[in-house]
Design a protein around this motif. Structure first.
Motif, mmCIF file in Angstrom:
data_model
loop_
_atom_site.group_PDB
_atom_site.id
_atom_site.type_symbol
_atom_site.label_atom_id
_atom_site.label_comp_id
_atom_site.label_asym_id
_atom_site.label_seq_id
_atom_site.Cartn_x
_atom_site.Cartn_y
_atom_site.Cartn_z
ATOM 1 N N SER A 259 34.704 -70.406 -4.282
ATOM 2 C CA SER A 259 35.832 -71.265 -4.615
ATOM 3 C C SER A 259 36.111 -71.259 -6.116
ATOM 4 O O SER A 259 35.206 -71.162 -6.932
ATOM 5 N N ILE A 260 37.388 -71.392 -6.436
ATOM 6 C CA ILE A 260 37.769 -71.543 -7.843
ATOM 7 C C ILE A 260 37.609 -72.987 -8.297
ATOM 8 O O ILE A 260 37.726 -73.297 -9.460
ATOM 9 N N LEU A 261 37.350 -73.873 -7.334
ATOM 10 C CA LEU A 261 37.182 -75.285 -7.620
ATOM 11 C C LEU A 261 35.694 -75.606 -7.686
ATOM 12 O O LEU A 261 34.888 -74.968 -7.027
ATOM 13 N N HIS A 262 35.344 -76.633 -8.455
ATOM 14 C CA HIS A 262 33.929 -76.914 -8.657
ATOM 15 C C HIS A 262 33.523 -78.350 -8.350
ATOM 16 O O HIS A 262 32.353 -78.623 -8.153
ATOM 17 N N ALA A 263 34.460 -79.264 -8.323
ATOM 18 C CA ALA A 263 34.128 -80.672 -8.119
ATOM 19 C C ALA A 263 33.735 -80.933 -6.669
ATOM 20 O O ALA A 263 34.216 -80.274 -5.752
ATOM 21 N N PRO A 264 32.873 -81.916 -6.445
ATOM 22 C CA PRO A 264 32.461 -82.241 -5.070
ATOM 23 C C PRO A 264 33.565 -82.892 -4.237
ATOM 24 O O PRO A 264 33.536 -82.836 -3.016
ATOM 25 N N VAL A 265 34.571 -83.486 -4.898
ATOM 26 C CA VAL A 265 35.689 -84.095 -4.184
ATOM 27 C C VAL A 265 36.960 -83.366 -4.630
ATOM 28 O O VAL A 265 37.197 -83.184 -5.826
ATOM 29 N N ARG A 266 37.753 -82.960 -3.631
ATOM 30 C CA ARG A 266 38.952 -82.178 -3.929
ATOM 31 C C ARG A 266 40.156 -82.744 -3.197
ATOM 32 O O ARG A 266 40.056 -83.115 -2.034
ATOM 33 N N ILE A 267 41.273 -82.787 -3.898
ATOM 34 C CA ILE A 267 42.541 -83.188 -3.293
ATOM 35 C C ILE A 267 43.428 -81.955 -3.309
ATOM 36 O O ILE A 267 43.688 -81.379 -4.367
ATOM 37 N N ALA B 173 32.300 -78.192 -1.605
ATOM 38 C CA ALA B 173 32.845 -79.554 -1.656
ATOM 39 C C ALA B 173 32.062 -80.484 -0.737
ATOM 40 O O ALA B 173 31.530 -80.061 0.292
ATOM 41 N N ARG B 174 32.007 -81.751 -1.116
ATOM 42 C CA ARG B 174 31.437 -82.795 -0.262
ATOM 43 C C ARG B 174 32.543 -83.441 0.566
ATOM 44 O O ARG B 174 32.357 -83.788 1.721
ATOM 45 N N GLU C 84 41.577 -88.391 10.163
ATOM 46 C CA GLU C 84 40.223 -87.865 9.955
ATOM 47 C C GLU C 84 40.153 -86.434 10.476
ATOM 48 O O GLU C 84 40.619 -86.139 11.581
ATOM 49 N N GLY C 85 39.559 -85.550 9.692
ATOM 50 C CA GLY C 85 39.418 -84.156 10.104
ATOM 51 C C GLY C 85 38.691 -84.008 11.424
ATOM 52 O O GLY C 85 39.046 -83.171 12.252
ATOM 53 N N LYS C 86 37.680 -84.848 11.653
ATOM 54 C CA LYS C 86 36.926 -84.755 12.913
ATOM 55 C C LYS C 86 37.818 -85.053 14.109
ATOM 56 O O LYS C 86 37.637 -84.484 15.187
ATOM 57 N N ASP C 87 38.820 -85.924 13.928
ATOM 58 C CA ASP C 87 39.750 -86.220 15.017
ATOM 59 C C ASP C 87 40.668 -85.027 15.294
ATOM 60 O O ASP C 87 41.033 -84.773 16.440
ATOM 61 N N LEU C 88 41.031 -84.299 14.249
ATOM 62 C CA LEU C 88 41.819 -83.087 14.451
ATOM 63 C C LEU C 88 41.004 -82.041 15.200
ATOM 64 O O LEU C 88 41.510 -81.373 16.105
ATOM 65 N N LEU C 89 39.734 -81.916 14.825
ATOM 66 C CA LEU C 89 38.873 -80.905 15.441
ATOM 67 C C LEU C 89 38.578 -81.192 16.910
ATOM 68 O O LEU C 89 38.496 -80.274 17.712
ATOM 69 N N ASN C 90 38.418 -82.469 17.253
ATOM 70 C CA ASN C 90 38.076 -82.759 18.654
ATOM 71 C C ASN C 90 39.306 -83.061 19.509
ATOM 72 O O ASN C 90 39.178 -83.406 20.683
ATOM 73 N N GLN D 103 33.763 -72.597 12.741
ATOM 74 C CA GLN D 103 33.064 -71.485 13.384
ATOM 75 C C GLN D 103 32.379 -70.556 12.375
ATOM 76 O O GLN D 103 31.426 -69.863 12.732
ATOM 77 N N VAL D 104 32.879 -70.541 11.146
ATOM 78 C CA VAL D 104 32.387 -69.561 10.181
ATOM 79 C C VAL D 104 31.696 -70.158 8.957
ATOM 80 O O VAL D 104 31.102 -69.422 8.174
ATOM 81 N N GLN D 105 31.782 -71.476 8.783
ATOM 82 C CA GLN D 105 31.155 -72.086 7.612
ATOM 83 C C GLN D 105 30.901 -73.570 7.881
ATOM 84 O O GLN D 105 31.401 -74.132 8.851
ATOM 85 N N SER D 106 30.150 -74.156 7.000
ATOM 86 C CA SER D 106 29.909 -75.586 7.075
ATOM 87 C C SER D 106 31.084 -76.288 6.385
ATOM 88 O O SER D 106 31.420 -75.965 5.249
ATOM 89 N N LEU D 107 31.720 -77.215 7.104
ATOM 90 C CA LEU D 107 32.870 -77.912 6.538
ATOM 91 C C LEU D 107 32.445 -79.217 5.870
ATOM 92 O O LEU D 107 31.578 -79.917 6.366
ATOM 93 N N PRO D 108 33.103 -79.556 4.765
ATOM 94 C CA PRO D 108 32.867 -80.863 4.149
ATOM 95 C C PRO D 108 33.559 -81.944 4.972
ATOM 96 O O PRO D 108 34.266 -81.645 5.940
ATOM 97 N N GLU D 109 33.405 -83.191 4.571
ATOM 98 C CA GLU D 109 34.203 -84.257 5.170
ATOM 99 C C GLU D 109 35.665 -83.964 4.835
ATOM 100 O O GLU D 109 36.000 -83.695 3.687
ATOM 101 N N ILE D 110 36.519 -84.016 5.845
ATOM 102 C CA ILE D 110 37.944 -83.729 5.659
ATOM 103 C C ILE D 110 38.750 -84.966 6.024
ATOM 104 O O ILE D 110 38.531 -85.580 7.069
ATOM 105 N N VAL D 111 39.691 -85.311 5.169
ATOM 106 C CA VAL D 111 40.654 -86.372 5.445
ATOM 107 C C VAL D 111 42.028 -85.795 5.154
ATOM 108 O O VAL D 111 42.217 -85.123 4.134
ATOM 109 N N VAL D 112 42.978 -86.030 6.058
ATOM 110 C CA VAL D 112 44.351 -85.578 5.842
ATOM 111 C C VAL D 112 45.230 -86.804 5.641
ATOM 112 O O VAL D 112 45.182 -87.747 6.431
#
Length: 161
Positions: free
Chosen positions: A2-10, A61-62, A83-89, A113-122
């Motif tokens: 990633s070009i981003l480095h912070a644990p929280v990203r918008i 990212a966290r 919530e990202g988890k609601d989109l996924l399920n 399927q290909v990586q570990s996802l951080p907490e996602i909020v939309v």
């Protein structure tokens, strides 16, 4: 990597050439004019039209907050916290907009399927309908939602403030 480095990203998604679909980028533009731009531990970025490249922006990212247009059948300009988890399920009834082949939901499903996802909020802003012609204009109802979206983002990153 990633070009981003912070644990929280918008990340703002959308196209400024497709009318109201560009509202996610307007939120990012507004955020970059606030004190949040200088906040350590937070990256604020324009993610464009959010294809699979979005997954690269999740690396390390966290928590990721995605701002995008939605079609939920609600009042134009209304703002939704999804919530990202609601989109996924599949329990989230909102339709995330994409002017390309993949929606954010599609990207998240591939990503899990290909990586570990951080907490996602939309943060989804209702646009009412897709643009059918190229336009840089965002409707007044949708523009009014920018402040509400920023308020929700501030609540989500409260631990950094």
């Amino acid at each position: 990597m990633s070009i981003l480095h912070a644990p929280v990203r918008i990340l703002g998604c959308g196209s400024l050439l497709m009318g109201d679909d560009g509202v996610g980028l307007k939120v990012i533009e507004a955020l970059k004019k606030t004190e949040l731009e200088e906040l350590e531990g937070l990256d604020i970025e324009d993610a464009g039209v959010c294809g699979l490249d979005l997954l690269n922006l999740f690396d390390g990212a966290r928590k990721v907050i995605i701002v995008d247009a939605v079609l939920a059948g609600s009042r134009k300009g209304s703002v939704h916290l999804i919530e990202g988890k609601d989109l996924l399920n599949g329990t989230e009834p909102h339709t995330l907009v994409s002017i390309h082949d993949l929606t954010i939901t599609d990207v998240l499903r591939i990503g899990e399927q290909v990586q570990s996802l951080p907490e996602i909020v939309v943060i989804g802003i209702e646009i009412g309908e897709l643009a059918t012609e190229i336009s840089r204009d965002i409707s007044p109802e949708v523009l009014k939602a920018v402040d509400k979206a920023i308020e929700l983002i501030r609540a989500e990153i409260g631990e950094l403030l």
